[in-house]
Design a protein around this motif. Structure first.
Motif, PDB file in Angstrom:
ATOM      1  N   ALA A  24       0.869  -1.296   0.072  1.00  0.00           N
ATOM      2  CA  ALA A  24       0.070   0.058  -0.166  1.00  0.00           C
ATOM      3  C   ALA A  24       0.918   1.179   0.062  1.00  0.00           C
ATOM      4  O   ALA A  24       0.613   2.205  -0.645  1.00  0.00           O
ATOM      5  N   GLY A  25       2.075   1.154   0.993  1.00  0.00           N
ATOM      6  CA  GLY A  25       2.903   2.404   0.728  1.00  0.00           C
ATOM      7  C   GLY A  25       3.397   2.812  -0.437  1.00  0.00           C
ATOM      8  O   GLY A  25       3.440   3.973  -0.710  1.00  0.00           O
ATOM      9  N   GLY A  26       3.695   1.657  -1.100  1.00  0.00           N
ATOM     10  CA  GLY A  26       4.452   2.207  -2.722  1.00  0.00           C
ATOM     11  C   GLY A  26       3.281   2.399  -3.413  1.00  0.00           C
ATOM     12  O   GLY A  26       3.746   3.456  -4.332  1.00  0.00           O
ATOM     13  N   ARG A  27       2.130   2.317  -3.371  1.00  0.00           N
ATOM     14  CA  ARG A  27       1.153   2.804  -4.064  1.00  0.00           C
ATOM     15  C   ARG A  27       0.657   4.120  -3.442  1.00  0.00           C
ATOM     16  O   ARG A  27       0.196   4.940  -4.432  1.00  0.00           O
ATOM     17  N   PHE A  28       0.782   4.369  -2.194  1.00  0.00           N
ATOM     18  CA  PHE A  28       0.624   5.736  -1.823  1.00  0.00           C
ATOM     19  C   PHE A  28       1.479   6.782  -2.689  1.00  0.00           C
ATOM     20  O   PHE A  28       1.323   8.151  -2.922  1.00  0.00           O
ATOM     21  N   ALA A  29       2.840   6.162  -2.754  1.00  0.00           N
ATOM     22  CA  ALA A  29       3.843   7.273  -3.349  1.00  0.00           C
ATOM     23  C   ALA A  29       3.525   7.439  -4.986  1.00  0.00           C
ATOM     24  O   ALA A  29       3.854   8.807  -5.209  1.00  0.00           O
ATOM     25  N   VAL A  30       2.722   6.697  -5.564  1.00  0.00           N
ATOM     26  CA  VAL A  30       2.596   7.148  -6.791  1.00  0.00           C
ATOM     27  C   VAL A  30       1.068   7.797  -7.060  1.00  0.00           C
ATOM     28  O   VAL A  30       0.778   7.969  -7.863  1.00  0.00           O
ATOM     29  N   GLY A  31       0.553   7.938  -5.861  1.00  0.00           N
ATOM     30  CA  GLY A  31      -0.751   8.875  -5.840  1.00  0.00           C
ATOM     31  C   GLY A  31      -2.134   8.002  -6.184  1.00  0.00           C
ATOM     32  O   GLY A  31      -3.105   8.510  -6.417  1.00  0.00           O
ATOM     33  N   GLU A  32      -1.916   6.527  -5.920  1.00  0.00           N
ATOM     34  CA  GLU A  32      -3.214   6.035  -6.270  1.00  0.00           C
ATOM     35  C   GLU A  32      -4.558   6.106  -5.241  1.00  0.00           C
ATOM     36  O   GLU A  32      -4.048   6.364  -4.066  1.00  0.00           O
ATOM     37  N   ARG A  33      -5.639   6.066  -5.659  1.00  0.00           N
ATOM     38  CA  ARG A  33      -6.769   6.324  -4.287  1.00  0.00           C
ATOM     39  C   ARG A  33      -6.812   5.418  -3.706  1.00  0.00           C
ATOM     40  O   ARG A  33      -6.659   4.078  -3.929  1.00  0.00           O
ATOM     41  N   THR A  34      -7.264   5.925  -2.242  1.00  0.00           N
ATOM     42  CA  THR A  34      -7.603   4.647  -1.137  1.00  0.00           C
ATOM     43  C   THR A  34      -8.704   3.618  -1.573  1.00  0.00           C
ATOM     44  O   THR A  34      -8.048   2.551  -1.400  1.00  0.00           O
ATOM     45  N   ALA A  35      -9.654   3.805  -2.309  1.00  0.00           N
ATOM     46  CA  ALA A  35     -10.642   2.773  -2.617  1.00  0.00           C
ATOM     47  C   ALA A  35     -10.025   1.903  -3.344  1.00  0.00           C
ATOM     48  O   ALA A  35     -10.417   0.746  -3.355  1.00  0.00           O
ATOM     49  N   VAL A  36      -9.086   2.344  -4.425  1.00  0.00           N
ATOM     50  CA  VAL A  36      -8.381   1.140  -5.412  1.00  0.00           C
ATOM     51  C   VAL A  36      -7.868   0.456  -4.726  1.00  0.00           C
ATOM     52  O   VAL A  36      -7.715  -0.887  -4.971  1.00  0.00           O
ATOM     53  N   ILE A  37      -6.769   1.081  -3.843  1.00  0.00           N
ATOM     54  CA  ILE A  37      -5.813   0.263  -3.109  1.00  0.00           C
ATOM     55  C   ILE A  37      -6.825  -0.765  -2.004  1.00  0.00           C
ATOM     56  O   ILE A  37      -6.313  -2.020  -2.186  1.00  0.00           O
ATOM     57  N   ALA A  38      -7.616  -0.443  -1.375  1.00  0.00           N
ATOM     58  CA  ALA A  38      -8.386  -1.267  -0.579  1.00  0.00           C
ATOM     59  C   ALA A  38      -8.979  -2.524  -1.426  1.00  0.00           C
ATOM     60  O   ALA A  38      -8.662  -3.628  -0.894  1.00  0.00           O
ATOM     61  N   LYS A  39      -9.590  -2.029  -2.468  1.00  0.00           N
ATOM     62  CA  LYS A  39     -10.185  -3.218  -3.349  1.00  0.00           C
ATOM     63  C   LYS A  39      -9.187  -4.295  -3.789  1.00  0.00           C
ATOM     64  O   LYS A  39      -9.367  -5.514  -3.652  1.00  0.00           O
ATOM     65  N   ASP A  40      -8.075  -3.673  -4.447  1.00  0.00           N
ATOM     66  CA  ASP A  40      -6.916  -4.573  -4.824  1.00  0.00           C
ATOM     67  C   ASP A  40      -6.199  -5.488  -3.972  1.00  0.00           C
ATOM     68  O   ASP A  40      -5.990  -6.739  -3.938  1.00  0.00           O
ATOM     69  N   LEU A  41      -5.874  -4.900  -2.375  1.00  0.00           N
ATOM     70  CA  LEU A  41      -5.395  -5.299  -1.395  1.00  0.00           C
ATOM     71  C   LEU A  41      -6.435  -6.162  -0.520  1.00  0.00           C
ATOM     72  O   LEU A  41      -5.853  -7.232   0.196  1.00  0.00           O
ATOM     73  N   ARG A  42      -7.555  -6.112  -0.882  1.00  0.00           N
ATOM     74  CA  ARG A  42      -8.710  -6.852  -0.124  1.00  0.00           C
ATOM     75  C   ARG A  42      -8.578  -6.541   1.443  1.00  0.00           C
ATOM     76  O   ARG A  42      -8.667  -7.717   1.985  1.00  0.00           O
ATOM     77  N   VAL A  43      -8.714  -5.367   1.527  1.00  0.00           N
ATOM     78  CA  VAL A  43      -8.604  -4.837   3.094  1.00  0.00           C
ATOM     79  C   VAL A  43      -9.801  -3.746   2.952  1.00  0.00           C
ATOM     80  O   VAL A  43     -10.262  -3.342   1.881  1.00  0.00           O
ATOM     81  N   SER A  44      -9.762  -3.029   4.191  1.00  0.00           N
ATOM     82  CA  SER A  44     -11.093  -2.117   4.423  1.00  0.00           C
ATOM     83  C   SER A  44     -10.507  -0.827   4.068  1.00  0.00           C
ATOM     84  O   SER A  44      -9.475  -0.318   3.901  1.00  0.00           O
ATOM     85  N   VAL A  45     -11.300   0.201   3.656  1.00  0.00           N
ATOM     86  CA  VAL A  45     -10.952   1.249   3.160  1.00  0.00           C
ATOM     87  C   VAL A  45     -10.265   2.152   4.299  1.00  0.00           C
ATOM     88  O   VAL A  45      -9.368   2.731   4.315  1.00  0.00           O
TER      89      VAL A  45
END
Length: 77
Positions: A24-45
């Protein structure tokens, strides 16, 4: 579910969860949206929001595992 040593997670499970946070941290660095990260990693928003806040304040190091929780100490009292 019962955990070994009376509570907490196994070292393997703790490492797995740390890996998810670091992804998730790597994805934060490139500016991905929270909801997309949560869905892809199968965790809560909410978890992703909490991790993003920690990442902003402390970088990738803030997403690392703090280690096992201490077991409560039982005394004679």
């Amino acid at each position: 579910m019962r955990y070994p040593e009376g509570g907490g997670l196994t070292a393997e499970r703790r490492a797995f969860r740390e890996g998810i946070r670091l992804q998730a941290g790597g994805r934060f660095a490139v500016g991905e949206r929270t909801a997309v990260i949560a869905k892809d990693l199968r965790v809560s928003v909410r978890s992703v929001e909490r991790w993003r806040r920690a990442w902003r304040e402390g970088g990738m190091e803030a997403l690392r595992s703090a280690g096992p929780a201490n077991s409560p100490t039982v005394t004679d009292a």
